[in-house]
Design a protein around this motif. Structure first.
Motif, short mmCIF file in Angstrom:
data_model
loop_
_atom_site.label_atom_id
_atom_site.label_comp_id
_atom_site.label_asym_id
_atom_site.label_seq_id
_atom_site.Cartn_x
_atom_site.Cartn_y
_atom_site.Cartn_z
N ILE A 43 10.25 83.62 34.83
CA ILE A 43 10.03 83.56 36.27
C ILE A 43 9.10 82.38 36.55
N VAL A 44 9.53 81.49 37.46
CA VAL A 44 8.69 80.34 37.82
C VAL A 44 8.21 80.42 39.26
N GLU A 45 8.80 81.30 40.04
CA GLU A 45 8.35 81.51 41.41
C GLU A 45 8.69 82.93 41.84
N MET A 46 7.73 83.57 42.48
CA MET A 46 7.98 84.91 43.01
C MET A 46 7.24 85.00 44.34
N SER A 47 7.99 85.25 45.39
CA SER A 47 7.39 85.36 46.72
C SER A 47 8.11 86.47 47.48
N THR A 48 7.70 86.68 48.72
CA THR A 48 8.39 87.71 49.52
C THR A 48 9.79 87.26 49.89
N ASP A 49 10.04 85.93 49.82
CA ASP A 49 11.35 85.39 50.18
C ASP A 49 12.34 85.36 49.03
N ARG A 50 11.86 85.01 47.84
CA ARG A 50 12.79 84.82 46.71
C ARG A 50 12.08 84.91 45.38
N THR A 51 12.88 85.06 44.34
CA THR A 51 12.42 85.00 42.96
C THR A 51 13.25 83.93 42.27
N VAL A 52 12.58 83.04 41.52
CA VAL A 52 13.28 81.95 40.84
C VAL A 52 13.01 82.06 39.35
N TYR A 53 14.10 82.01 38.57
CA TYR A 53 14.01 82.02 37.11
C TYR A 53 14.38 80.64 36.59
N LYS A 54 13.76 80.26 35.48
CA LYS A 54 14.07 78.99 34.82
C LYS A 54 14.67 79.34 33.46
N ASP A 55 15.75 78.68 33.15
CA ASP A 55 16.41 78.89 31.86
C ASP A 55 16.96 77.55 31.41
N TRP A 56 17.47 77.49 30.20
CA TRP A 56 18.02 76.27 29.65
C TRP A 56 19.47 76.51 29.31
N ASP A 57 20.31 75.54 29.59
CA ASP A 57 21.72 75.59 29.23
C ASP A 57 21.79 75.29 27.74
N ARG A 58 22.04 76.33 26.96
CA ARG A 58 22.04 76.18 25.50
C ARG A 58 23.44 75.90 24.94
N ILE A 87 8.90 62.68 42.74
CA ILE A 87 8.52 61.31 42.40
C ILE A 87 7.26 61.33 41.54
N GLY A 88 7.32 60.68 40.41
CA GLY A 88 6.18 60.59 39.50
C GLY A 88 6.04 61.76 38.54
N ALA A 89 6.85 62.80 38.71
CA ALA A 89 6.76 63.97 37.83
C ALA A 89 7.65 63.78 36.59
N THR A 90 7.37 64.55 35.56
CA THR A 90 8.19 64.50 34.35
C THR A 90 8.92 65.82 34.11
N VAL A 91 8.62 66.82 34.93
CA VAL A 91 9.21 68.15 34.76
C VAL A 91 9.93 68.54 36.06
N ARG A 92 11.13 69.08 35.91
CA ARG A 92 11.88 69.54 37.07
C ARG A 92 11.25 70.81 37.64
N VAL A 93 11.37 70.96 38.95
CA VAL A 93 10.83 72.13 39.64
C VAL A 93 11.92 72.74 40.52
N PRO A 94 11.75 73.99 40.94
CA PRO A 94 12.76 74.61 41.81
C PRO A 94 12.92 73.85 43.14
N THR A 95 14.13 73.88 43.64
CA THR A 95 14.42 73.26 44.93
C THR A 95 13.68 74.03 46.01
N PRO A 96 13.00 73.30 46.91
CA PRO A 96 12.31 74.00 48.01
C PRO A 96 13.28 74.76 48.88
N ARG A 97 12.78 75.76 49.60
CA ARG A 97 13.64 76.57 50.48
C ARG A 97 14.30 75.73 51.51
#
Length: 97
Positions: A43-58, A87-97
């Motif tokens: 789990i990388v984000e948990m809020s009242t609106d949504r829950t986001v999981y991060k996984d890897w395509d293996r 911009i300037g980051a090296t790690v992907r993050v969840p798409t904003p709402r």
């Protein structure tokens, strides 16, 4: 001829047993089912609106693993993507709402 068939059947059985079983992810699947089939996801984000999981395509070689994000609203999968790279980051993050 019988030996050839036996060898071919043995190879087929061995290869079939070693192939990684991929669990399909479909829009609308429950969060509980997702957690069962993708126990290594985090789990990388948990809020009242949504829950986001991060996984890897293996399905590819380890050097080419692709980050996947799975978005749940009311315990149902509504979106899956590769997130975005700010911009300037090296790690992907969840798409904003």
């Amino acid at each position: 001829m019988k030996k050839v068939l036996t060898i071919a059947a043995s190879i087929f059985f061995i290869v079939g047993c070693t192939v990684q079983r991929l669990h399909p992810v479909t829009i609308g699947m429950s969060e509980e089912q997702f957690k069962i089939e993708h126990s290594k996801s985090k789990i990388v984000e948990m809020s009242t609106d949504r829950t986001v999981y991060k996984d890897w395509d293996r399905s590819s070689i380890p050097e080419d693993y692709v980050v996947k994000f799975y978005y749940f609203i009311k315990s149902k999968l509504v979106l899956m993507d590769e997130g975005f790279l700010p911009i300037g980051a090296t790690v992907r993050v969840p798409t904003p709402r």
